[in-house]
Write a protein that holds these residues in place. Structure first.
Motif, PDB file in Angstrom:
ATOM      1  N   GLU A   9       0.813  -1.211   0.000  1.00 31.37           N
ATOM      2  CA  GLU A   9       0.000   0.000   0.000  1.00 31.37           C
ATOM      3  C   GLU A   9       0.850   1.265   0.000  1.00 31.37           C
ATOM      4  O   GLU A   9       0.344   2.352  -0.169  1.00 31.37           O
ATOM      5  CB  GLU A   9      -0.936   0.005   1.214  1.00 31.37           C
ATOM      6  CG  GLU A   9      -2.040  -1.026   1.102  1.00 31.37           C
ATOM      7  CD  GLU A   9      -3.007  -0.935   2.269  1.00 31.37           C
ATOM      8  OE1 GLU A   9      -3.191   0.155   2.819  1.00 31.37           O
ATOM      9  OE2 GLU A   9      -3.570  -1.987   2.616  1.00 31.37           O
ATOM     10  N   LEU A  10       2.155   1.127   0.186  1.00 30.11           N
ATOM     11  CA  LEU A  10       3.044   2.274   0.251  1.00 30.11           C
ATOM     12  C   LEU A  10       3.572   2.614  -1.135  1.00 30.11           C
ATOM     13  O   LEU A  10       4.752   2.481  -1.430  1.00 30.11           O
ATOM     14  CB  LEU A  10       4.215   1.989   1.202  1.00 30.11           C
ATOM     15  CG  LEU A  10       3.831   1.770   2.661  1.00 30.11           C
ATOM     16  CD1 LEU A  10       5.046   1.378   3.478  1.00 30.11           C
ATOM     17  CD2 LEU A  10       3.204   3.022   3.227  1.00 30.11           C
ATOM     18  N   THR A  11       2.684   3.022  -2.017  1.00 30.04           N
ATOM     19  CA  THR A  11       3.087   3.394  -3.369  1.00 30.04           C
ATOM     20  C   THR A  11       2.451   4.726  -3.751  1.00 30.04           C
ATOM     21  O   THR A  11       1.502   5.187  -3.121  1.00 30.04           O
ATOM     22  CB  THR A  11       2.655   2.337  -4.406  1.00 30.04           C
ATOM     23  OG1 THR A  11       1.234   2.239  -4.400  1.00 30.04           O
ATOM     24  CG2 THR A  11       3.264   0.981  -4.118  1.00 30.04           C
ATOM     25  N   ILE A  12       3.007   5.311  -4.781  1.00 34.94           N
ATOM     26  CA  ILE A  12       2.447   6.537  -5.337  1.00 34.94           C
ATOM     27  C   ILE A  12       1.184   6.147  -6.107  1.00 34.94           C
ATOM     28  O   ILE A  12       1.181   5.131  -6.811  1.00 34.94           O
ATOM     29  CB  ILE A  12       3.475   7.196  -6.281  1.00 34.94           C
ATOM     30  CG1 ILE A  12       4.731   7.538  -5.496  1.00 34.94           C
ATOM     31  CG2 ILE A  12       2.896   8.424  -6.956  1.00 34.94           C
ATOM     32  CD1 ILE A  12       5.908   7.945  -6.352  1.00 34.94           C
ATOM     33  N   PRO A  13       0.124   6.911  -5.996  1.00 34.15           N
ATOM     34  CA  PRO A  13      -1.086   6.574  -6.769  1.00 34.15           C
ATOM     35  C   PRO A  13      -0.785   6.504  -8.262  1.00 34.15           C
ATOM     36  O   PRO A  13      -0.069   7.349  -8.812  1.00 34.15           O
ATOM     37  CB  PRO A  13      -2.033   7.738  -6.452  1.00 34.15           C
ATOM     38  CG  PRO A  13      -1.550   8.279  -5.145  1.00 34.15           C
ATOM     39  CD  PRO A  13      -0.060   8.077  -5.141  1.00 34.15           C
ATOM     40  N   ARG A  14      -1.309   5.495  -8.903  1.00 36.81           N
ATOM     41  CA  ARG A  14      -1.033   5.294 -10.326  1.00 36.81           C
ATOM     42  C   ARG A  14      -1.471   6.484 -11.179  1.00 36.81           C
ATOM     43  O   ARG A  14      -0.790   6.844 -12.137  1.00 36.81           O
ATOM     44  CB  ARG A  14      -1.717   4.026 -10.821  1.00 36.81           C
ATOM     45  CG  ARG A  14      -0.966   2.775 -10.400  1.00 36.81           C
ATOM     46  CD  ARG A  14      -1.675   1.518 -10.851  1.00 36.81           C
ATOM     47  NE  ARG A  14      -1.078   0.248 -10.597  1.00 36.81           N
ATOM     48  CZ  ARG A  14      -0.230  -0.125  -9.671  1.00 36.81           C
ATOM     49  NH1 ARG A  14       0.209   0.733  -8.836  1.00 36.81           N
ATOM     50  NH2 ARG A  14       0.215  -1.343  -9.548  1.00 36.81           N
ATOM     51  N   CYS A  41      10.278   1.932  -8.721  1.00 36.13           N
ATOM     52  CA  CYS A  41      11.544   2.637  -8.483  1.00 36.13           C
ATOM     53  C   CYS A  41      11.313   3.900  -7.663  1.00 36.13           C
ATOM     54  O   CYS A  41      12.077   4.198  -6.736  1.00 36.13           O
ATOM     55  CB  CYS A  41      12.217   2.985  -9.806  1.00 36.13           C
ATOM     56  SG  CYS A  41      12.907   1.554 -10.663  1.00 36.13           S
ATOM     57  N   CYS A  42      10.275   4.643  -7.996  1.00 38.68           N
ATOM     58  CA  CYS A  42       9.968   5.864  -7.246  1.00 38.68           C
ATOM     59  C   CYS A  42       9.614   5.540  -5.798  1.00 38.68           C
ATOM     60  O   CYS A  42      10.079   6.219  -4.875  1.00 38.68           O
ATOM     61  CB  CYS A  42       8.823   6.627  -7.912  1.00 38.68           C
ATOM     62  SG  CYS A  42       9.281   7.398  -9.461  1.00 38.68           S
ATOM     63  N   SER A  43       8.815   4.522  -5.599  1.00 43.39           N
ATOM     64  CA  SER A  43       8.443   4.131  -4.236  1.00 43.39           C
ATOM     65  C   SER A  43       9.670   3.705  -3.448  1.00 43.39           C
ATOM     66  O   SER A  43       9.837   4.078  -2.274  1.00 43.39           O
ATOM     67  CB  SER A  43       7.427   2.994  -4.267  1.00 43.39           C
ATOM     68  OG  SER A  43       6.233   3.433  -4.871  1.00 43.39           O
ATOM     69  N   GLU A  44      10.558   2.924  -4.083  1.00 45.40           N
ATOM     70  CA  GLU A  44      11.775   2.480  -3.417  1.00 45.40           C
ATOM     71  C   GLU A  44      12.689   3.660  -3.099  1.00 45.40           C
ATOM     72  O   GLU A  44      13.277   3.739  -2.029  1.00 45.40           O
ATOM     73  CB  GLU A  44      12.520   1.455  -4.292  1.00 45.40           C
ATOM     74  CG  GLU A  44      13.719   0.832  -3.628  1.00 45.40           C
ATOM     75  CD  GLU A  44      13.369   0.034  -2.381  1.00 45.40           C
ATOM     76  OE1 GLU A  44      14.232  -0.035  -1.468  1.00 45.40           O
ATOM     77  OE2 GLU A  44      12.267  -0.525  -2.293  1.00 45.40           O
ATOM     78  N   PHE A  45      12.786   4.605  -4.029  1.00 44.64           N
ATOM     79  CA  PHE A  45      13.606   5.791  -3.813  1.00 44.64           C
ATOM     80  C   PHE A  45      13.080   6.598  -2.630  1.00 44.64           C
ATOM     81  O   PHE A  45      13.842   7.024  -1.766  1.00 44.64           O
ATOM     82  CB  PHE A  45      13.624   6.651  -5.085  1.00 44.64           C
ATOM     83  CG  PHE A  45      14.336   7.964  -4.908  1.00 44.64           C
ATOM     84  CD1 PHE A  45      15.723   8.012  -4.830  1.00 44.64           C
ATOM     85  CD2 PHE A  45      13.621   9.144  -4.820  1.00 44.64           C
ATOM     86  CE1 PHE A  45      16.378   9.214  -4.661  1.00 44.64           C
ATOM     87  CE2 PHE A  45      14.270  10.346  -4.656  1.00 44.64           C
ATOM     88  CZ  PHE A  45      15.659  10.383  -4.576  1.00 44.64           C
ATOM     89  N   LEU A  48      13.896   4.741   0.585  1.00 44.58           N
ATOM     90  CA  LEU A  48      15.318   4.891   0.913  1.00 44.58           C
ATOM     91  C   LEU A  48      15.598   6.296   1.447  1.00 44.58           C
ATOM     92  O   LEU A  48      16.270   6.462   2.468  1.00 44.58           O
ATOM     93  CB  LEU A  48      16.169   4.618  -0.323  1.00 44.58           C
ATOM     94  CG  LEU A  48      17.671   4.862  -0.171  1.00 44.58           C
ATOM     95  CD1 LEU A  48      18.270   3.849   0.787  1.00 44.58           C
ATOM     96  CD2 LEU A  48      18.355   4.817  -1.521  1.00 44.58           C
ATOM     97  N   LEU A  49      15.074   7.293   0.769  1.00 41.49           N
ATOM     98  CA  LEU A  49      15.278   8.686   1.173  1.00 41.49           C
ATOM     99  C   LEU A  49      14.716   8.941   2.570  1.00 41.49           C
ATOM    100  O   LEU A  49      15.384   9.545   3.420  1.00 41.49           O
ATOM    101  CB  LEU A  49      14.596   9.603   0.150  1.00 41.49           C
ATOM    102  CG  LEU A  49      14.864  11.075   0.214  1.00 41.49           C
ATOM    103  CD1 LEU A  49      16.328  11.368  -0.047  1.00 41.49           C
ATOM    104  CD2 LEU A  49      14.006  11.791  -0.812  1.00 41.49           C
ATOM    105  N   ALA A  50      13.507   8.468   2.817  1.00 36.83           N
ATOM    106  CA  ALA A  50      12.884   8.659   4.125  1.00 36.83           C
ATOM    107  C   ALA A  50      13.652   7.923   5.216  1.00 36.83           C
ATOM    108  O   ALA A  50      13.845   8.452   6.321  1.00 36.83           O
ATOM    109  CB  ALA A  50      11.429   8.188   4.089  1.00 36.83           C
TER     110      ALA A  50
END
Length: 151
Positions: A9-14, A41-45, A48-50
């Motif tokens: 559920e921790l993803t950017i809305p499509r 990739c964006c979610s993983e980035f 990682l950043l957080a």
């Protein structure tokens, strides 16, 4: 306490991701697998950043992650610092504008002149009602005084 959110559920809305892709490369078609890969990739980035910013925050014994925790030298954004600071400044300006625009009067959708007219009518009505109540009270006192004189 905040509840744990499942990892999926921790993803950017499509829809948001599709809009960004469309704005960045409007003349290119992007396959669904590529969109999914970009999303992951964006979610993983972001994760990682957080995580890194949280670690910096914890080391500094702070409870809130701030822009400085992300823009510092440790995360390697030196080449992007100027651009990131410009985006941060724009985001703050947009947030301030939203706060100013979200007053109750503006959300009503009624022009200020109309609201002022309605307020003046309500004040006039309240004054009339108050005057009528005072007149009624005065008449009642007069009547009681006359009755006590007659007795």
């Amino acid at each position: 306490m905040a509840e744990a959110v499942p990892e999926e559920e921790l993803t950017i809305p499509r829809a948001a991701m599709n809009k960004m892709i469309k704005e960045i490369v409007p003349s290119v078609r992007v396959a669904n697998e590529a969109r999914e890969l970009i999303l992951n990739c964006c979610s993983e980035f972001i994760h990682l950043l957080a995580s890194e910013a949280n670690e910096i925050c914890t080391q500094q014994q702070k409870k809130t992650i701030n822009a400085e925790h992300i823009l510092g030298d440790r995360l390697g954004f030196n080449d992007y610092r100027t651009d990131a600071e410009a985006v941060l400044k724009d985001c703050k300006a947009v947030a301030a504008k939203r706060r100013r625009q979200s007053t109750r009067l503006e959300n009503l959708g009624i022009p200020e002149e109309e609201l002022l007219r309605q307020q003046q009518e309500l004040f006039a009505k309240a004054r009339e009602e108050q005057a009528a109540a005072e007149q009624q009270q005065w008449l009642q006192l007069q009547a009681e005084a006359q009755m006590s004189l007659q007795q």
